[in-house]
Design an enzyme around this catalytic site. Structure first.
Site, PDB file in Angstrom:
ATOM      1  NE  ARG A  82     -79.416 -53.860  -3.365  1.00 25.91           N
ATOM      2  CZ  ARG A  82     -79.295 -54.727  -2.404  1.00 25.91           C
ATOM      3  NH1 ARG A  82     -78.622 -54.508  -1.505  1.00 25.91           N
ATOM      4  NH2 ARG A  82     -79.823 -56.037  -2.600  1.00 25.91           N
ATOM      5  CE  LYS A 184     -77.640 -58.320  -5.647  1.00 22.42           C
ATOM      6  NZ  LYS A 184     -76.482 -58.731  -5.165  1.00 22.42           N
ATOM      7  CD  GLU A 220     -69.796 -55.373  -0.607  1.00 19.55           C
ATOM      8  OE1 GLU A 220     -70.425 -55.903  -0.126  1.00 19.55           O
ATOM      9  OE2 GLU A 220     -69.807 -54.561  -1.410  1.00 19.55           O
TER      10      GLU A 220
END
Ligand code: PLP
Ligand code: COI
Length: 341
Positions: A82, A184, A220
């Site tokens: 990620r 992220k 989210e």
């Protein structure tokens, strides 16, 4: 090895400086070997890319003490992947995935005295991150970067631990279609600060963000994905290209299906459906699974049957199974547990 004298059971989710961290520099097109250092400070030029244009991304993972006394991490290969995706989206050089895992192992082993004991309720949070370190003034990627990994012992992300929280449907958006919500990037968190400070000031624990394009679908929170349980025990999680693909969520969906024999569904979740669910939880490395008791949508209260006192029964089973796997009480699927020492 003697553990540090820390009141493990009363730790919150905060920064406690530990002894060692890993640092590697990228210059002239290559990463150096990297090394452990005791110096917790970063010294960079005033015009560094991270300071001017927020060129930075990070990861979050945990190290655990297992029931039989080993120190392990959970699926670090997925964090490495990620971070590679985040770096690529931000025009940063990828830190090699195998070296990422090695760096995490080195830092955790070097800070073993800070890994909370089994049964204490605390864990060692591991924060890999990288940033543009050379100067840029025109808007462009930096030429030089630094990759670092530090650790900090932590307790629960939400103060009450397993007590259900109340969240609000936010009027702010977290991620744009075709933006950076799926990686992220530090910038995603910078722009969520006003929204979370506002939510806290109004007495809520967290925000529920909706899709920015239509504001009808659940996305989210600022730091966790959603899981819902239907009245007939199906586990549902929102599908969206603008949310962070949570490793905890992916693991819980597997656990629900293969350990608990539940039906699972990753699909769009409309805000109108919320009232029909039996349970709701937030899942992430920091959050683990934090139960949500109530969602407030512009004055309209949606109260889950699981209530405000305890986790719902399915959420609890998911929590117990996942943490059982992480702490070595339950056999893990192949490749999930990475033993450090
Ligand atoms: N969503 C956001 C925005 C996050 O910051 C995090 C935390 O990493 C998550 C979801 C959960 O992801 P993971 O389970 O990989 O920690
Ligand atoms: C994590 O769960 O690791 C995160 O990065 C979330 C953050 C808001 C603490």
């Amino acid at each position: 090895m003697e553990k540090k004298n820390i009141d493990w059971s009363n730790l919150g989710f905060g920064y406690v400086q530990t002894d060692k961290r890993f640092v590697s520099n990228y210059k002239n097109g290559t990463w150096d070997e990297g090394t452990l250092t005791s110096d917790a400070n970063v010294v960079i030029n005033e015009c560094a890319g991270v300071l001017q244009y927020a060129q930075t991304c990070f990861e979050g993972m945990k190290a655990y003490t297992t029931e039989d006394g080993h120190i392990v991490t959970f699926r670090p290969d997925l964090n490495a992947k990620r971070m590679a995706d985040s770096a690529a989206r931000l025009e940063m050089p990828v830190y090699p995935e195998d070296k990422f895992v090695e760096a995490v192992k080195q830092v955790v082993a070097a800070n073993a005295a800070y890994v909370p004991p089994y049964g204490s309720g605390a864990t060692l949070y591991v924060r890999p991150y990288m940033f543009g370190s050379s100067s840029v003034i025109g808007v462009k990627p930096a030429d030089e970067y630094q990759f670092r990994v530090f650790t900090t012992p932590v307790g629960p992300y939400f103060k009450g631990g397993a007590k259900p929280i109340t969240i609000k449907v936010s009027d702010f958006d977290r991620a744009a279609p075709h933006g950076t919500g799926h990686v992220k990037a530090g910038l995603n968190y910078a722009m969520s600060l006003h929204a979370i400070v506002t939510a806290h000031a109004e007495g809520y624990d967290e925000n529920m963000y909706l899709d920015a394009a239509t504001r009808t679908k659940v996305e989210e929170t600022g730091g966790a994905n959603f899981l819902f349980v239907t009245k007939d025990n199906k586990v549902v999680t929102p599908k969206s290209s603008t949310i962070l693909p949570s490793i905890t969520r992916r693991s819980l969906m597997y656990v629900a299906e293969h350990y608990l024999g539940l039906e699972v569904e990753e699909r769009e979740v409309h805000i109108d459906e919320l009232k029909d669910f039996a349970e709701c939880g937030l899942c992430g490395t920091a959050a683990v699974i934090s139960p949500v008791g109530k969602i407030v949508d512009h004055g309209k209260e949606i109260c889950f049957p699981s209530g405000m006192e305890e986790m719902g029964p399915v959420t609890k089973k998911l929590y117990d199974t996942l943490t059982g796997i992480q702490m070595g009480r339950i056999e893990a699927p192949e490749g999930w547990i990475c033993k450090i020492c």
